[in-house]
Design an enzyme around this catalytic site. Structure first.
Site, PDB file in Angstrom:
ATOM      1  N   ASN A 136       0.528  -1.234   0.134  1.00 17.28           N
ATOM      2  CA  ASN A 136       0.218  -0.075  -0.142  1.00 17.28           C
ATOM      3  C   ASN A 136       0.945   1.296  -0.393  1.00 17.28           C
ATOM      4  OD1 ASN A 136      -1.812  -1.704   0.318  1.00 17.28           O
ATOM      5  ND2 ASN A 136      -2.785  -1.033   2.338  1.00 17.28           N
ATOM      6  N   HIS A 194       5.495  -0.904  -2.772  1.00 21.46           N
ATOM      7  CA  HIS A 194       5.368   0.043  -4.014  1.00 21.46           C
ATOM      8  C   HIS A 194       5.630   1.416  -3.487  1.00 21.46           C
ATOM      9  CE1 HIS A 194       2.797  -3.844  -5.525  1.00 21.46           C
ATOM     10  NE2 HIS A 194       4.393  -4.208  -5.720  1.00 21.46           N
ATOM     11  N   CYS A 254      16.022  14.609 -13.439  1.00 22.84           N
ATOM     12  CA  CYS A 254      17.224  14.459 -11.809  1.00 22.84           C
ATOM     13  C   CYS A 254      16.867  13.702 -10.744  1.00 22.84           C
ATOM     14  CB  CYS A 254      17.861  15.687 -11.932  1.00 22.84           C
ATOM     15  SG  CYS A 254      16.299  17.185 -11.010  1.00 22.84           S
ATOM     16  N   THR A 279      -4.603  -9.179  -0.130  1.00 24.66           N
ATOM     17  CA  THR A 279      -4.395  -8.763  -1.554  1.00 24.66           C
ATOM     18  C   THR A 279      -4.776  -9.836  -2.645  1.00 24.66           C
ATOM     19  OG1 THR A 279      -2.108  -8.197  -2.598  1.00 24.66           O
ATOM     20  CG2 THR A 279      -2.247 -10.143  -0.393  1.00 24.66           C
ATOM     21  N   ASN A 322      -8.557 -12.782   4.121  1.00 28.71           N
ATOM     22  CA  ASN A 322      -8.931 -12.402   3.201  1.00 28.71           C
ATOM     23  C   ASN A 322     -11.140 -13.252   2.235  1.00 28.71           C
ATOM     24  OD1 ASN A 322     -10.243 -11.760   0.122  1.00 28.71           O
ATOM     25  ND2 ASN A 322      -7.701 -11.369  -0.008  1.00 28.71           N
TER      26      ASN A 322
END
Ligand code: BJW
Ligand code: ZN
Length: 252
Positions: free
Chosen positions: A104, A121, A132, A191, A216
């Protein structure tokens, strides 16, 4: 007395374990009102990932991508950590070698009190210059809808998230890999396990002897490899697991 049943053998294992790892995905933030990606009402049902979550998409239409991220930032800023985040934050105290790995970008784990969060991530708060690579730590104003430019080179500024086709931050990935291999208990929470290399971590843990647990409400790509499956929202089941551990440890 809470009606949710947690198997005794799992609680026994947890109270005798030190190296406990949790991997989280978008589902852990769903109860905070932040949309997941691949659920029927998720972001990818409405938006095109190739347009909005890739460098190609950004270079084609940077303003569109920037506006989408500003909109998501607004939602995230207004949201609060939920009982799932708070339960995970308590795990840092309950297991001596606890580690939290997240896909997340919303920083809700930080806001719930977790530290040393391994972000695979990136995060949606920071930005950097595509030319740059100067980082802009401060959040760029929510109402600043036009694409900001780098103060050093006037390059385009993008959110510090990892898009498709991009390498994950090397140090985070190495650490996540090592922690997963060495874990005794590994939780995969919220997930879909569709996105690599994160999806491989629970399997790596299992191959190396960990007991793997999925939290889940829905079946996922890796459900069949799990030792325990809790088909419930993380904000409902994780606080109950924590309560059972605390009871057994004599902490409540
Ligand atoms: C609940 C709940 C509740 C609901 N409680 N649960 C073929 C094979 C293998 C790999 C590849 C391949 N082709 C391409 C690749 C590589 C690619 C990939 O994996 N693609 C797959 C889609 C096939 N991976 C990459 O590109 C990665 N980089 C990489 O591999 O570099 C090396 C390389 C480069 C080039 C070529 C090949 C290799 C980078 C991946 C970056 C992912 N980025 C995003 C966007 C981040 C920025 C942003 O937020 O905008 O990350 S995509 C999106 O998916 C986001 C998430 O972190 C990620 C994972 O999603 P997550 O968290 O699992 O969410 P969902 O929605 O999928 O699932 C939510 C779950 O929650 C559901 O299961 C619900 O049931 C559940 N749930 N409510 C608990 N209350
Ligand atoms: Zn620059």
């Amino acid at each position: 007395m809470n009606k949710i049943q947690i198997p005794d053998d799992l609680i026994n294992l947890l109270i005798n374990s030190e190296r406990v790892v949790v991997l989280t995905g978008a589902g852990v933030s769903a109860e905070s009102g932040i949309k997941t990606f691949r659920d029927p009402d998720g972001l990818w049902a409405k938006f095109n990932p190739a347009e909005l979550a890739s460098m190609n998409g950004f270079m084609k239409n940077p303003e569109l991508v920037w506006d989408w991220y500003q909109h998501r930032r607004e939602i995230i800023n207004k949201s609060e950590p939920n009982p799932g985040h708070l339960a995970i934050a308590q795990m840092h105290q309950l297991f001596s070698k606890f580690a939290l790995i997240t896909q997340n970008v919303d920083r809700l784990h930080h806001r719930a009190g977790s530290d040393n969060v391994i972000e695979l991530h990136g995060n949606i708060i920071e930005n950097y210059c595509v030319d740059c690579h100067t980082y802009y730590d401060e959040q760029i104003g929510e109402n600043d809808l036009s694409l900001p430019k780098c103060k050093k080179c006037y390059g385009k500024i993008r959110p510090a998230v990892v898009w498709f086709g991009e390498m994950l931050p090397e140090a985070a990935l190495i650490k996540a890999d090592e922690l997963s291999r060495n874990s005794q208990v590994f939780f995969s929470v919220g997930t879909s396990s569709e996105v690599y290399p994160a999806a491989n971590l629970p399997l790596l843990a299992k191959e190396n002897g960990a007991v793997v647990i999925e939290v889940n409400p829905n079946e996922t790509a890796i459900s069949r490899y799990m030792d325990y499956r809790f088909r419930m929202p993380s904000g409902e089941i994780l606080p109950v697991i924590i309560e059972r551990i605390k009871e057994r440890k004599g902490l409540i």
